[in-house]
Design a protein around this motif. Sequence first.
Motif, PDB file in Angstrom:
ATOM      1  N   ARG A  27    -153.651 -16.868   0.263  1.00  0.00           N
ATOM      2  CA  ARG A  27    -154.921 -16.132   0.197  1.00  0.00           C
ATOM      3  C   ARG A  27    -155.919 -16.957  -0.577  1.00  0.00           C
ATOM      4  N   ARG A  28    -157.204 -16.634  -0.406  1.00  0.00           N
ATOM      5  CA  ARG A  28    -158.238 -17.276  -1.196  1.00  0.00           C
ATOM      6  C   ARG A  28    -159.347 -16.283  -1.494  1.00  0.00           C
ATOM      7  N   ASN A  29    -159.972 -16.450  -2.650  1.00  0.00           N
ATOM      8  CA  ASN A  29    -161.099 -15.644  -3.083  1.00  0.00           C
ATOM      9  C   ASN A  29    -162.265 -16.603  -3.277  1.00  0.00           C
ATOM     10  N   VAL A  30    -163.144 -16.663  -2.286  1.00  0.00           N
ATOM     11  CA  VAL A  30    -164.223 -17.650  -2.289  1.00  0.00           C
ATOM     12  C   VAL A  30    -165.216 -17.373  -3.406  1.00  0.00           C
ATOM     13  N   GLY A  31    -165.480 -16.111  -3.708  1.00  0.00           N
ATOM     14  CA  GLY A  31    -166.461 -15.766  -4.733  1.00  0.00           C
ATOM     15  C   GLY A  31    -166.071 -16.252  -6.118  1.00  0.00           C
ATOM     16  N   LYS A  32    -164.778 -16.253  -6.427  1.00  0.00           N
ATOM     17  CA  LYS A  32    -164.299 -16.674  -7.746  1.00  0.00           C
ATOM     18  C   LYS A  32    -163.601 -18.026  -7.715  1.00  0.00           C
ATOM     19  N   ASP A  33    -163.569 -18.700  -6.567  1.00  0.00           N
ATOM     20  CA  ASP A  33    -162.894 -20.003  -6.397  1.00  0.00           C
ATOM     21  C   ASP A  33    -161.423 -19.935  -6.781  1.00  0.00           C
ATOM     22  N   LEU A  34    -160.739 -18.882  -6.350  1.00  0.00           N
ATOM     23  CA  LEU A  34    -159.319 -18.709  -6.637  1.00  0.00           C
ATOM     24  C   LEU A  34    -158.520 -18.799  -5.350  1.00  0.00           C
ATOM     25  N   ILE A  35    -157.298 -19.342  -5.445  1.00  0.00           N
ATOM     26  CA  ILE A  35    -156.390 -19.372  -4.304  1.00  0.00           C
ATOM     27  C   ILE A  35    -155.002 -18.951  -4.772  1.00  0.00           C
ATOM     28  N   VAL A  36    -154.201 -18.437  -3.841  1.00  0.00           N
ATOM     29  CA  VAL A  36    -152.812 -18.084  -4.107  1.00  0.00           C
ATOM     30  C   VAL A  36    -151.956 -19.002  -3.253  1.00  0.00           C
ATOM     31  N   VAL A  37    -151.058 -19.747  -3.911  1.00  0.00           N
ATOM     32  CA  VAL A  37    -150.215 -20.730  -3.231  1.00  0.00           C
ATOM     33  C   VAL A  37    -148.771 -20.224  -3.243  1.00  0.00           C
ATOM     34  N   GLU A  38    -148.101 -20.416  -2.117  1.00  0.00           N
ATOM     35  CA  GLU A  38    -146.725 -19.951  -1.935  1.00  0.00           C
ATOM     36  C   GLU A  38    -145.779 -20.625  -2.936  1.00  0.00           C
ATOM     37  N   ASN A  39    -145.007 -19.806  -3.689  1.00  0.00           N
ATOM     38  CA  ASN A  39    -144.006 -20.252  -4.669  1.00  0.00           C
ATOM     39  C   ASN A  39    -144.581 -21.125  -5.788  1.00  0.00           C
ATOM     40  N   VAL A  40    -145.846 -20.933  -6.137  1.00  0.00           N
ATOM     41  CA  VAL A  40    -146.472 -21.648  -7.246  1.00  0.00           C
ATOM     42  C   VAL A  40    -147.132 -20.611  -8.149  1.00  0.00           C
ATOM     43  N   ASN A  41    -147.063 -20.826  -9.475  1.00  0.00           N
ATOM     44  CA  ASN A  41    -147.637 -19.926 -10.467  1.00  0.00           C
ATOM     45  C   ASN A  41    -147.014 -18.527 -10.371  1.00  0.00           C
ATOM     46  N   MET A  42    -145.680 -18.496 -10.354  1.00  0.00           N
ATOM     47  CA  MET A  42    -144.952 -17.226 -10.251  1.00  0.00           C
ATOM     48  C   MET A  42    -145.026 -16.469 -11.580  1.00  0.00           C
ATOM     49  N   VAL A  43    -145.322 -15.174 -11.491  1.00  0.00           N
ATOM     50  CA  VAL A  43    -145.371 -14.307 -12.661  1.00  0.00           C
ATOM     51  C   VAL A  43    -144.474 -13.100 -12.410  1.00  0.00           C
ATOM     52  N   THR A  44    -144.017 -12.475 -13.487  1.00  0.00           N
ATOM     53  CA  THR A  44    -143.195 -11.288 -13.389  1.00  0.00           C
ATOM     54  C   THR A  44    -144.074 -10.078 -13.648  1.00  0.00           C
ATOM     55  N   LYS A  45    -144.074  -9.145 -12.702  1.00  0.00           N
ATOM     56  CA  LYS A  45    -144.925  -7.972 -12.803  1.00  0.00           C
ATOM     57  C   LYS A  45    -144.052  -6.726 -12.864  1.00  0.00           C
ATOM     58  N   SER A  46    -144.398  -5.805 -13.733  1.00  0.00           N
ATOM     59  CA  SER A  46    -143.694  -4.536 -13.847  1.00  0.00           C
ATOM     60  C   SER A  46    -144.247  -3.569 -12.809  1.00  0.00           C
ATOM     61  N   VAL A  47    -143.368  -2.955 -12.017  1.00  0.00           N
ATOM     62  CA  VAL A  47    -143.794  -2.085 -10.921  1.00  0.00           C
ATOM     63  C   VAL A  47    -143.229  -0.686 -11.134  1.00  0.00           C
ATOM     64  N   LYS A  48    -144.088   0.322 -10.982  1.00  0.00           N
ATOM     65  CA  LYS A  48    -143.641   1.707 -11.104  1.00  0.00           C
ATOM     66  C   LYS A  48    -142.852   2.113  -9.868  1.00  0.00           C
ATOM     67  N   PRO A  49    -141.959   3.087 -10.002  1.00  0.00           N
ATOM     68  CA  PRO A  49    -141.211   3.552  -8.825  1.00  0.00           C
ATOM     69  C   PRO A  49    -142.136   4.202  -7.791  1.00  0.00           C
ATOM     70  N   THR A  50    -141.880   3.916  -6.514  1.00  0.00           N
ATOM     71  CA  THR A  50    -142.608   4.519  -5.401  1.00  0.00           C
ATOM     72  C   THR A  50    -141.594   4.985  -4.374  1.00  0.00           C
ATOM     73  N   GLN A  51    -142.074   5.569  -3.273  1.00  0.00           N
ATOM     74  CA  GLN A  51    -141.150   6.001  -2.231  1.00  0.00           C
ATOM     75  C   GLN A  51    -140.487   4.803  -1.556  1.00  0.00           C
ATOM     76  N   LYS A  52    -141.227   3.712  -1.386  1.00  0.00           N
ATOM     77  CA  LYS A  52    -140.652   2.505  -0.788  1.00  0.00           C
ATOM     78  C   LYS A  52    -139.650   1.837  -1.731  1.00  0.00           C
ATOM     79  N   ASN A  53    -139.985   1.816  -3.026  1.00  0.00           N
ATOM     80  CA  ASN A  53    -139.152   1.174  -4.037  1.00  0.00           C
ATOM     81  C   ASN A  53    -138.824   2.204  -5.111  1.00  0.00           C
ATOM     82  N   PRO A  54    -137.790   3.058  -4.879  1.00  0.00           N
ATOM     83  CA  PRO A  54    -137.518   4.163  -5.811  1.00  0.00           C
ATOM     84  C   PRO A  54    -137.080   3.716  -7.206  1.00  0.00           C
TER      85      PRO A  54
END
Length: 107
Positions: A27-54
């Motif tokens: 993905r890219r965000n042209v307005g902020k000059d940001l890009i997302v690269v596959e398997n680079v800059n990996m971060v760990t995010k805490s996710v709340k339970p949902t119906q898809k991911n109980p």
Amino acid sequence: MSMRIKTGDRVYVLSGKDRGKEGKVLRRNVGKDLIVVENVNMVTKSVKPTQKNPKGGLVKQEAALHACKVMLVCPSCGKPTRIGRAFLDNGRKVRVCKKCGEVVDKV
């Protein structure tokens, strides 16, 4: 200034903790000059339970990088390169590899 890197391009990371890695632009965000690269800059995010991911829990995902920290990898020569602009005979503007002179965009 328009961003010279497009979604689907292969890029080489120049600086940061993932220096030297290559990956595809997701993905890219042209307005902020940001890009997302596959398997680079990996971060760990805490996710709340949902119906898809109980269970919820911790999820690893890619975070955005600034576009100045990456360099396009030329599809023909396979080296990280700067990008130039050129016009074809039909008047179309394309991206060109500065090292080998080949057209980067698919015609």
